[in-house]
Write a protein that holds these residues in place. Structure first.
Motif, PDB file in Angstrom:
ATOM      1  N   VAL A  15       1.038  -1.140   0.080  1.00 34.30           N
ATOM      2  CA  VAL A  15      -0.035   0.059   0.178  1.00 34.30           C
ATOM      3  C   VAL A  15       0.922   1.237   0.083  1.00 34.30           C
ATOM      4  CG1 VAL A  15      -1.834   1.318   1.522  1.00 34.30           C
ATOM      5  CG2 VAL A  15      -1.852  -1.223   1.065  1.00 34.30           C
ATOM      6  N   HIS A  16       1.779   1.331   0.702  1.00 26.81           N
ATOM      7  CA  HIS A  16       2.954   2.422   0.979  1.00 26.81           C
ATOM      8  C   HIS A  16       3.502   2.552  -0.527  1.00 26.81           C
ATOM      9  CE1 HIS A  16       6.273   4.861   2.148  1.00 26.81           C
ATOM     10  NE2 HIS A  16       5.454   5.369   3.068  1.00 26.81           N
ATOM     11  N   GLU A  17       3.897   1.623  -1.050  1.00 28.63           N
ATOM     12  CA  GLU A  17       4.614   1.705  -2.513  1.00 28.63           C
ATOM     13  C   GLU A  17       3.554   2.052  -3.479  1.00 28.63           C
ATOM     14  OE1 GLU A  17       6.830  -1.032  -5.749  1.00 28.63           O
ATOM     15  OE2 GLU A  17       7.062  -1.572  -3.448  1.00 28.63           O
ATOM     16  N   ALA A  18       2.363   1.633  -3.415  1.00 28.38           N
ATOM     17  CA  ALA A  18       1.608   1.895  -4.462  1.00 28.38           C
ATOM     18  C   ALA A  18       0.610   3.441  -4.302  1.00 28.38           C
ATOM     19  CB  ALA A  18       0.461   0.754  -4.562  1.00 28.38           C
ATOM     20  N   ARG A  19       1.024   3.722  -2.924  1.00 23.54           N
ATOM     21  CA  ARG A  19       0.055   4.998  -2.477  1.00 23.54           C
ATOM     22  C   ARG A  19      -1.351   4.969  -2.528  1.00 23.54           C
ATOM     23  NH1 ARG A  19       3.514   6.773   0.704  1.00 23.54           N
ATOM     24  NH2 ARG A  19       2.647   8.883   0.804  1.00 23.54           N
ATOM     25  N   GLU A  20      -1.917   3.346  -2.546  1.00 23.15           N
ATOM     26  CA  GLU A  20      -3.239   3.273  -2.458  1.00 23.15           C
ATOM     27  C   GLU A  20      -3.482   2.041  -2.071  1.00 23.15           C
ATOM     28  OE1 GLU A  20      -4.895   3.994  -6.341  1.00 23.15           O
ATOM     29  OE2 GLU A  20      -4.268   1.809  -7.029  1.00 23.15           O
ATOM     30  N   ILE A  21      -4.902   1.675  -1.437  1.00 21.40           N
ATOM     31  CA  ILE A  21      -5.501   0.324  -1.267  1.00 21.40           C
ATOM     32  C   ILE A  21      -6.148  -0.262  -2.479  1.00 21.40           C
ATOM     33  CG2 ILE A  21      -6.608  -1.004   0.412  1.00 21.40           C
ATOM     34  CD1 ILE A  21      -6.317   1.357   2.493  1.00 21.40           C
ATOM     35  N   GLY A  22      -5.787  -1.151  -2.924  1.00 19.90           N
ATOM     36  CA  GLY A  22      -6.452  -1.730  -4.325  1.00 19.90           C
ATOM     37  C   GLY A  22      -5.878  -2.814  -4.634  1.00 19.90           C
ATOM     38  N   PRO A  23      -6.323  -3.363  -5.723  1.00 22.27           N
ATOM     39  CA  PRO A  23      -7.271  -2.748  -6.750  1.00 22.27           C
ATOM     40  C   PRO A  23      -8.480  -2.973  -6.119  1.00 22.27           C
ATOM     41  CG  PRO A  23      -6.650  -4.878  -7.600  1.00 22.27           C
ATOM     42  CD  PRO A  23      -5.809  -4.551  -6.244  1.00 22.27           C
ATOM     43  N   ALA A  24      -9.530  -2.586  -6.596  1.00 21.72           N
ATOM     44  CA  ALA A  24     -10.935  -2.539  -6.226  1.00 21.72           C
ATOM     45  C   ALA A  24     -11.618  -3.721  -6.663  1.00 21.72           C
ATOM     46  CB  ALA A  24     -11.743  -1.561  -6.725  1.00 21.72           C
ATOM     47  N   PRO A  25     -12.448  -4.465  -5.926  1.00 22.44           N
ATOM     48  CA  PRO A  25     -13.047  -3.961  -4.671  1.00 22.44           C
ATOM     49  C   PRO A  25     -12.113  -4.214  -3.783  1.00 22.44           C
ATOM     50  CG  PRO A  25     -14.126  -6.326  -5.422  1.00 22.44           C
ATOM     51  CD  PRO A  25     -13.167  -5.870  -6.814  1.00 22.44           C
ATOM     52  N   VAL A  26     -12.368  -3.450  -2.508  1.00 15.67           N
ATOM     53  CA  VAL A  26     -11.329  -3.629  -1.412  1.00 15.67           C
ATOM     54  C   VAL A  26     -12.286  -4.105  -0.357  1.00 15.67           C
ATOM     55  CG1 VAL A  26     -10.221  -2.330   0.481  1.00 15.67           C
ATOM     56  CG2 VAL A  26      -9.909  -1.810  -2.128  1.00 15.67           C
ATOM     57  N   THR A  27     -12.190  -5.297   0.248  1.00 21.99           N
ATOM     58  CA  THR A  27     -12.582  -5.568   1.589  1.00 21.99           C
ATOM     59  C   THR A  27     -12.289  -4.816   2.417  1.00 21.99           C
ATOM     60  OG1 THR A  27     -12.989  -7.980   0.558  1.00 21.99           O
ATOM     61  CG2 THR A  27     -13.176  -7.815   2.917  1.00 21.99           C
ATOM     62  N   ALA A  28     -13.408  -4.439   3.416  1.00 25.13           N
ATOM     63  CA  ALA A  28     -13.138  -3.790   4.602  1.00 25.13           C
ATOM     64  C   ALA A  28     -14.526  -3.799   5.495  1.00 25.13           C
ATOM     65  CB  ALA A  28     -13.177  -2.161   4.268  1.00 25.13           C
ATOM     66  N   TYR A  29     -14.060  -3.303   6.482  1.00 24.90           N
ATOM     67  CA  TYR A  29     -15.243  -3.051   7.536  1.00 24.90           C
ATOM     68  C   TYR A  29     -15.762  -1.856   8.153  1.00 24.90           C
ATOM     69  CZ  TYR A  29     -14.051  -8.288   7.648  1.00 24.90           C
ATOM     70  OH  TYR A  29     -13.515  -9.311   7.323  1.00 24.90           O
ATOM     71  N   ALA A  30     -17.013  -1.733   8.401  1.00 23.07           N
ATOM     72  CA  ALA A  30     -17.556  -0.293   8.532  1.00 23.07           C
ATOM     73  C   ALA A  30     -18.821  -0.521   9.480  1.00 23.07           C
ATOM     74  CB  ALA A  30     -17.808   0.503   7.441  1.00 23.07           C
ATOM     75  N   VAL A  31     -19.209   0.609   9.869  1.00 24.48           N
ATOM     76  CA  VAL A  31     -20.715   0.713  10.631  1.00 24.48           C
ATOM     77  C   VAL A  31     -21.589   0.516   9.741  1.00 24.48           C
ATOM     78  CG1 VAL A  31     -22.061   2.079  12.372  1.00 24.48           C
ATOM     79  CG2 VAL A  31     -19.641   2.102  12.647  1.00 24.48           C
ATOM     80  N   THR A  32     -22.245  -0.651   9.620  1.00 27.18           N
ATOM     81  CA  THR A  32     -23.266  -0.808   8.681  1.00 27.18           C
ATOM     82  C   THR A  32     -24.626  -0.805   9.298  1.00 27.18           C
ATOM     83  OG1 THR A  32     -23.429  -3.254   8.977  1.00 27.18           O
ATOM     84  CG2 THR A  32     -21.900  -2.293   7.402  1.00 27.18           C
ATOM     85  N   PRO A  33     -25.845  -0.854   8.627  1.00 27.62           N
ATOM     86  CA  PRO A  33     -26.953  -1.084   9.424  1.00 27.62           C
ATOM     87  C   PRO A  33     -27.216  -2.289  10.199  1.00 27.62           C
ATOM     88  CG  PRO A  33     -27.359  -0.202   7.342  1.00 27.62           C
ATOM     89  CD  PRO A  33     -25.788  -0.438   7.291  1.00 27.62           C
ATOM     90  N   ALA A  34     -26.749  -3.278   9.803  1.00 27.85           N
ATOM     91  CA  ALA A  34     -26.495  -4.692  10.348  1.00 27.85           C
ATOM     92  C   ALA A  34     -26.020  -4.329  11.765  1.00 27.85           C
ATOM     93  CB  ALA A  34     -26.403  -5.643   9.515  1.00 27.85           C
ATOM     94  N   LEU A  35     -24.788  -3.957  11.599  1.00 23.78           N
ATOM     95  CA  LEU A  35     -23.958  -3.688  12.805  1.00 23.78           C
ATOM     96  C   LEU A  35     -24.801  -2.722  13.874  1.00 23.78           C
ATOM     97  CD1 LEU A  35     -21.338  -4.315  14.395  1.00 23.78           C
ATOM     98  CD2 LEU A  35     -20.179  -2.387  13.388  1.00 23.78           C
ATOM     99  N   ARG A  36     -25.485  -1.736  13.489  1.00 19.71           N
ATOM    100  CA  ARG A  36     -26.058  -0.774  14.158  1.00 19.71           C
ATOM    101  C   ARG A  36     -27.159  -1.518  15.027  1.00 19.71           C
ATOM    102  NH1 ARG A  36     -25.069   4.713  13.838  1.00 19.71           N
ATOM    103  NH2 ARG A  36     -23.853   5.265  12.001  1.00 19.71           N
ATOM    104  N   GLU A  37     -27.979  -2.608  14.221  1.00 22.15           N
ATOM    105  CA  GLU A  37     -29.000  -2.914  14.934  1.00 22.15           C
ATOM    106  C   GLU A  37     -28.691  -3.877  15.794  1.00 22.15           C
ATOM    107  OE1 GLU A  37     -32.477  -6.118  13.379  1.00 22.15           O
ATOM    108  OE2 GLU A  37     -32.079  -4.691  11.855  1.00 22.15           O
ATOM    109  N   TRP A  38     -27.502  -4.845  15.409  1.00 23.98           N
ATOM    110  CA  TRP A  38     -27.055  -5.732  16.284  1.00 23.98           C
ATOM    111  C   TRP A  38     -26.290  -5.032  17.486  1.00 23.98           C
ATOM    112  CZ3 TRP A  38     -21.632  -6.587  17.798  1.00 23.98           C
ATOM    113  CH2 TRP A  38     -21.377  -7.705  18.315  1.00 23.98           C
ATOM    114  N   TYR A  39     -25.839  -4.106  17.681  1.00 25.30           N
ATOM    115  CA  TYR A  39     -25.230  -3.270  18.865  1.00 25.30           C
ATOM    116  C   TYR A  39     -26.105  -2.149  19.057  1.00 25.30           C
ATOM    117  CZ  TYR A  39     -21.089  -2.033  21.937  1.00 25.30           C
ATOM    118  OH  TYR A  39     -20.442  -1.758  22.698  1.00 25.30           O
ATOM    119  N   ALA A  40     -27.478  -2.248  19.358  1.00 22.13           N
ATOM    120  CA  ALA A  40     -28.156  -0.858  19.328  1.00 22.13           C
ATOM    121  C   ALA A  40     -27.897  -0.051  20.427  1.00 22.13           C
ATOM    122  CB  ALA A  40     -29.629  -1.356  19.398  1.00 22.13           C
ATOM    123  N   GLY A  41     -27.359  -0.713  21.571  1.00 17.17           N
ATOM    124  CA  GLY A  41     -27.124   0.187  22.580  1.00 17.17           C
ATOM    125  C   GLY A  41     -25.646   0.978  22.456  1.00 17.17           C
TER     126      GLY A  41
END
Length: 169
Positions: A15-41
């Motif tokens: 990543v440092h050498e290419a100056r990007e994370i890729g190629p696309a698609p890139v697998t990642a993790y984020a705050v999704t609606p499913a995560l919000r519902e599971w961890y409602a509190g």
């Protein structure tokens, strides 16, 4: 949207050498609606921590697949446009980590990376044991699950992007 991309030290070097994370698609993790519902509190900070923890688990999977990589989990946090992030609708049947699983549809430029999160070198023994125990843990072995959880007991250290080059071999 903030996304958390699992990696390894060799992956970070690419990543440092290419100056990007890729190629696309890139697998990642984020705050999704499913995560919000599971961890409602949970507030946003707790939800982002849950997404980053899922990315750290995925980093452990990458380490298990690359026995030559230094035994340190790596997660890169990046800001990407909401429209570049896709996730599975609903939540039925999703495991904890899958609730946060997303796909980024374009490469992530270096300037979009906000920070890196990497194990302290002192965690290497526990991370090594956890990577070796992953196959048995996936099969439901309680001792192996305990070993994998041991790696998760280590907090990832925060690095500014300009500090990440200091981690490279």
């Amino acid at each position: 949207m903030r996304v958390y991309v699992p990696s390894t030290i060799p992956g970070l070097a690419r990543v440092h050498e290419a100056r990007e994370i890729g190629p696309a698609p890139v697998t990642a993790y984020a705050v999704t609606p499913a995560l919000r519902e599971w961890y409602a509190g949970g507030d946003l900070e707790e939800l982002e921590y849950a997404a980053m923890t899922a990315a750290a688990r995925a980093s452990l999977e990458l380490l298990a697949a690359d026995p030559g990589a230094p035994r340190r989990r790596v997660v890169l946090a990046a800001e990407v446009p909401d429209g570049a992030v896709e996730w599975a609708p609903g939540h039925a049947g999703l495991e904890n980590g899958e609730r946060a699983l997303v796909r980024v549809t374009a490469p992530i430029g270096w300037r979009k990376i906000a920070s890196g999160h990497v194990d302290d070198p002192a965690a290497a023994g526990d991370v090594r044991a956890a990577a070796e125990a992953l196959p048995a843990a996936r099969d439901g072995d309680d001792d192996a699950l305990f070993t994998v959880d041991g790696a998760e007991g280590h907090e990832l250290m925060w690095y500014a992007t300009q500090e990440l080059r200091d981690l490279l071999p």
